[in-house]
Design a protein around this motif. Sequence first.
Motif, PDB file in Angstrom:
ATOM      1  N   VAL A 149       0.814  -1.210   0.000  1.00 27.38           N
ATOM      2  CA  VAL A 149       0.000   0.000   0.000  1.00 27.38           C
ATOM      3  C   VAL A 149       0.849   1.262   0.000  1.00 27.38           C
ATOM      4  O   VAL A 149       0.562   2.199  -0.754  1.00 27.38           O
ATOM      5  N   LEU A 150       1.879   1.304   0.812  1.00 20.83           N
ATOM      6  CA  LEU A 150       2.679   2.521   0.895  1.00 20.83           C
ATOM      7  C   LEU A 150       3.391   2.893  -0.413  1.00 20.83           C
ATOM      8  O   LEU A 150       3.417   4.073  -0.761  1.00 20.83           O
ATOM      9  N   PRO A 151       3.955   1.941  -1.170  1.00 22.54           N
ATOM     10  CA  PRO A 151       4.515   2.338  -2.470  1.00 22.54           C
ATOM     11  C   PRO A 151       3.464   2.876  -3.437  1.00 22.54           C
ATOM     12  O   PRO A 151       3.731   3.818  -4.187  1.00 22.54           O
ATOM     13  N   LEU A 152       2.262   2.321  -3.403  1.00 22.45           N
ATOM     14  CA  LEU A 152       1.202   2.841  -4.263  1.00 22.45           C
ATOM     15  C   LEU A 152       0.801   4.255  -3.853  1.00 22.45           C
ATOM     16  O   LEU A 152       0.571   5.116  -4.711  1.00 22.45           O
ATOM     17  N   LEU A 153       0.715   4.501  -2.548  1.00 19.93           N
ATOM     18  CA  LEU A 153       0.410   5.854  -2.088  1.00 19.93           C
ATOM     19  C   LEU A 153       1.518   6.831  -2.464  1.00 19.93           C
ATOM     20  O   LEU A 153       1.251   7.976  -2.835  1.00 19.93           O
ATOM     21  N   GLY A 154       2.755   6.386  -2.378  1.00 18.99           N
ATOM     22  CA  GLY A 154       3.867   7.235  -2.791  1.00 18.99           C
ATOM     23  C   GLY A 154       3.819   7.556  -4.275  1.00 18.99           C
ATOM     24  O   GLY A 154       4.083   8.693  -4.679  1.00 18.99           O
ATOM     25  N   PHE A 155       3.463   6.565  -5.096  1.00 17.66           N
ATOM     26  CA  PHE A 155       3.354   6.812  -6.535  1.00 17.66           C
ATOM     27  C   PHE A 155       2.211   7.782  -6.829  1.00 17.66           C
ATOM     28  O   PHE A 155       2.354   8.677  -7.668  1.00 17.66           O
ATOM     29  N   LEU A 156       1.084   7.621  -6.139  1.00 16.41           N
ATOM     30  CA  LEU A 156      -0.033   8.552  -6.344  1.00 16.41           C
ATOM     31  C   LEU A 156       0.350   9.968  -5.914  1.00 16.41           C
ATOM     32  O   LEU A 156      -0.040  10.944  -6.571  1.00 16.41           O
ATOM     33  N   LEU A 195     -10.472  21.132 -15.328  1.00 17.42           N
ATOM     34  CA  LEU A 195     -10.144  20.817 -16.717  1.00 17.42           C
ATOM     35  C   LEU A 195      -8.640  20.863 -16.943  1.00 17.42           C
ATOM     36  O   LEU A 195      -8.066  19.992 -17.604  1.00 17.42           O
ATOM     37  N   ARG A 196      -7.993  21.873 -16.372  1.00 14.70           N
ATOM     38  CA  ARG A 196      -6.547  22.004 -16.522  1.00 14.70           C
ATOM     39  C   ARG A 196      -5.824  20.815 -15.872  1.00 14.70           C
ATOM     40  O   ARG A 196      -4.881  20.261 -16.435  1.00 14.70           O
ATOM     41  N   SER A 197      -6.299  20.381 -14.712  1.00 15.23           N
ATOM     42  CA  SER A 197      -5.688  19.221 -14.043  1.00 15.23           C
ATOM     43  C   SER A 197      -5.910  17.944 -14.826  1.00 15.23           C
ATOM     44  O   SER A 197      -5.018  17.097 -14.912  1.00 15.23           O
ATOM     45  N   SER A 198      -7.093  17.776 -15.409  1.00 12.71           N
ATOM     46  CA  SER A 198      -7.343  16.567 -16.189  1.00 12.71           C
ATOM     47  C   SER A 198      -6.545  16.550 -17.490  1.00 12.71           C
ATOM     48  O   SER A 198      -6.163  15.485 -17.971  1.00 12.71           O
ATOM     49  N   ILE A 199      -6.260  17.710 -18.040  1.00 15.15           N
ATOM     50  CA  ILE A 199      -5.414  17.772 -19.239  1.00 15.15           C
ATOM     51  C   ILE A 199      -3.974  17.418 -18.896  1.00 15.15           C
ATOM     52  O   ILE A 199      -3.273  16.766 -19.668  1.00 15.15           O
ATOM     53  N   MET A 200      -3.524  17.818 -17.723  1.00 15.54           N
ATOM     54  CA  MET A 200      -2.135  17.587 -17.332  1.00 15.54           C
ATOM     55  C   MET A 200      -1.909  16.210 -16.697  1.00 15.54           C
ATOM     56  O   MET A 200      -0.760  15.849 -16.419  1.00 15.54           O
ATOM     57  N   LEU A 201      -2.958  15.418 -16.469  1.00 13.36           N
ATOM     58  CA  LEU A 201      -2.783  14.112 -15.835  1.00 13.36           C
ATOM     59  C   LEU A 201      -1.974  13.129 -16.694  1.00 13.36           C
ATOM     60  O   LEU A 201      -1.064  12.486 -16.166  1.00 13.36           O
ATOM     61  N   PRO A 202      -2.244  12.968 -18.000  1.00 13.18           N
ATOM     62  CA  PRO A 202      -1.407  12.032 -18.777  1.00 13.18           C
ATOM     63  C   PRO A 202       0.083  12.395 -18.799  1.00 13.18           C
ATOM     64  O   PRO A 202       0.921  11.510 -18.593  1.00 13.18           O
ATOM     65  N   PRO A 203       0.462  13.666 -19.009  1.00 10.93           N
ATOM     66  CA  PRO A 203       1.904  13.964 -18.908  1.00 10.93           C
ATOM     67  C   PRO A 203       2.470  13.717 -17.513  1.00 10.93           C
ATOM     68  O   PRO A 203       3.623  13.301 -17.377  1.00 10.93           O
ATOM     69  N   ALA A 204       1.654  13.929 -16.473  1.00 13.89           N
ATOM     70  CA  ALA A 204       2.127  13.671 -15.110  1.00 13.89           C
ATOM     71  C   ALA A 204       2.370  12.179 -14.910  1.00 13.89           C
ATOM     72  O   ALA A 204       3.354  11.783 -14.279  1.00 13.89           O
ATOM     73  N   LEU A 205       1.495  11.337 -15.440  1.00 15.08           N
ATOM     74  CA  LEU A 205       1.703   9.890 -15.350  1.00 15.08           C
ATOM     75  C   LEU A 205       2.964   9.462 -16.091  1.00 15.08           C
ATOM     76  O   LEU A 205       3.740   8.636 -15.604  1.00 15.08           O
ATOM     77  N   ILE A 206       3.168  10.027 -17.279  1.00 15.18           N
ATOM     78  CA  ILE A 206       4.359   9.691 -18.067  1.00 15.18           C
ATOM     79  C   ILE A 206       5.623  10.121 -17.310  1.00 15.18           C
ATOM     80  O   ILE A 206       6.613   9.375 -17.253  1.00 15.18           O
ATOM     81  N   LEU A 207       5.604  11.304 -16.714  1.00 16.67           N
ATOM     82  CA  LEU A 207       6.756  11.767 -15.938  1.00 16.67           C
ATOM     83  C   LEU A 207       7.008  10.876 -14.723  1.00 16.67           C
ATOM     84  O   LEU A 207       8.161  10.562 -14.404  1.00 16.67           O
ATOM     85  N   ALA A 208       5.943  10.461 -14.029  1.00 13.14           N
ATOM     86  CA  ALA A 208       6.111   9.611 -12.850  1.00 13.14           C
ATOM     87  C   ALA A 208       6.692   8.257 -13.229  1.00 13.14           C
ATOM     88  O   ALA A 208       7.598   7.750 -12.569  1.00 13.14           O
ATOM     89  N   PHE A 209       6.170   7.650 -14.299  1.00 13.68           N
ATOM     90  CA  PHE A 209       6.727   6.374 -14.743  1.00 13.68           C
ATOM     91  C   PHE A 209       8.167   6.534 -15.214  1.00 13.68           C
ATOM     92  O   PHE A 209       9.009   5.664 -14.992  1.00 13.68           O
ATOM     93  N   GLY A 210       8.469   7.653 -15.861  1.00 16.99           N
ATOM     94  CA  GLY A 210       9.849   7.913 -16.265  1.00 16.99           C
ATOM     95  C   GLY A 210      10.788   8.051 -15.082  1.00 16.99           C
ATOM     96  O   GLY A 210      11.913   7.549 -15.104  1.00 16.99           O
ATOM     97  N   CYS A 211      10.326   8.722 -14.024  1.00 17.22           N
ATOM     98  CA  CYS A 211      11.152   8.844 -12.807  1.00 17.22           C
ATOM     99  C   CYS A 211      11.386   7.485 -12.163  1.00 17.22           C
ATOM    100  O   CYS A 211      12.496   7.192 -11.707  1.00 17.22           O
ATOM    101  N   SER A 255       1.759  15.402  -7.448  1.00 18.94           N
ATOM    102  CA  SER A 255       2.702  16.525  -7.419  1.00 18.94           C
ATOM    103  C   SER A 255       3.062  16.979  -8.824  1.00 18.94           C
ATOM    104  O   SER A 255       3.108  18.192  -9.102  1.00 18.94           O
ATOM    105  N   PHE A 256       3.308  16.025  -9.711  1.00 18.34           N
ATOM    106  CA  PHE A 256       3.597  16.396 -11.099  1.00 18.34           C
ATOM    107  C   PHE A 256       2.392  17.068 -11.754  1.00 18.34           C
ATOM    108  O   PHE A 256       2.546  18.013 -12.531  1.00 18.34           O
ATOM    109  N   ASP A 257       1.194  16.596 -11.446  1.00 20.80           N
ATOM    110  CA  ASP A 257      -0.013  17.174 -12.026  1.00 20.80           C
ATOM    111  C   ASP A 257      -0.188  18.618 -11.574  1.00 20.80           C
ATOM    112  O   ASP A 257      -0.468  19.506 -12.384  1.00 20.80           O
ATOM    113  N   VAL A 258       0.007  18.871 -10.292  1.00 22.10           N
ATOM    114  CA  VAL A 258      -0.119  20.241  -9.779  1.00 22.10           C
ATOM    115  C   VAL A 258       0.964  21.133 -10.387  1.00 22.10           C
ATOM    116  O   VAL A 258       0.696  22.264 -10.801  1.00 22.10           O
ATOM    117  N   GLY A 259       2.183  20.626 -10.457  1.00 23.81           N
ATOM    118  CA  GLY A 259       3.274  21.412 -11.035  1.00 23.81           C
ATOM    119  C   GLY A 259       3.055  21.724 -12.509  1.00 23.81           C
ATOM    120  O   GLY A 259       3.264  22.857 -12.952  1.00 23.81           O
TER     121      GLY A 259
END
Length: 127
Positions: free
Chosen positions: A56-63, A90-106, A68-72
């Motif tokens: 659970v804790l690694p999943l919470l950390g990933f979320l 709307l702005r947050s939902s537009i930025m969610l896919p790039p935030a996911l890509i950045l998180a997986f890249g990290c 954080s990437f989405d807000v940034g």
Amino acid sequence: MSNIMAIKINDAAARSEPRDNCDSTGGPEVSRHDDADGIDWSKAAPSWVSMFTGLVLPLLGFLLLVGSFDVGLSWLFERWANPSGMSQLLRSSIMLPPALILAFGCCKLFLHLKDAKNAKAGADRRP
């Protein structure tokens, strides 16, 4: 292969104490596999605390990382494009896919650096 089986069967028979072939109900005794291996599997299982910590804790950390990437990214998009009519949702939902890509890249970069560090440490130990 039959020699190995004979050794295992003889080893299991040597550990068990001699009994008659009847259980307490008077019927024939049924040999259980648990008696032969000598491992208490109920005590070998991980505790609930370690399962919570490991799953659970690694999943919470990933979320949290994705959030954080989405807000940034939303903040950068707001400063760069200055969309006055666009809602925050709307702005947050537009930025969610790039935030996911950045998180997986990290995460991928972290695993790559960890493997490189382990490979270097393994190479240093060899004579």
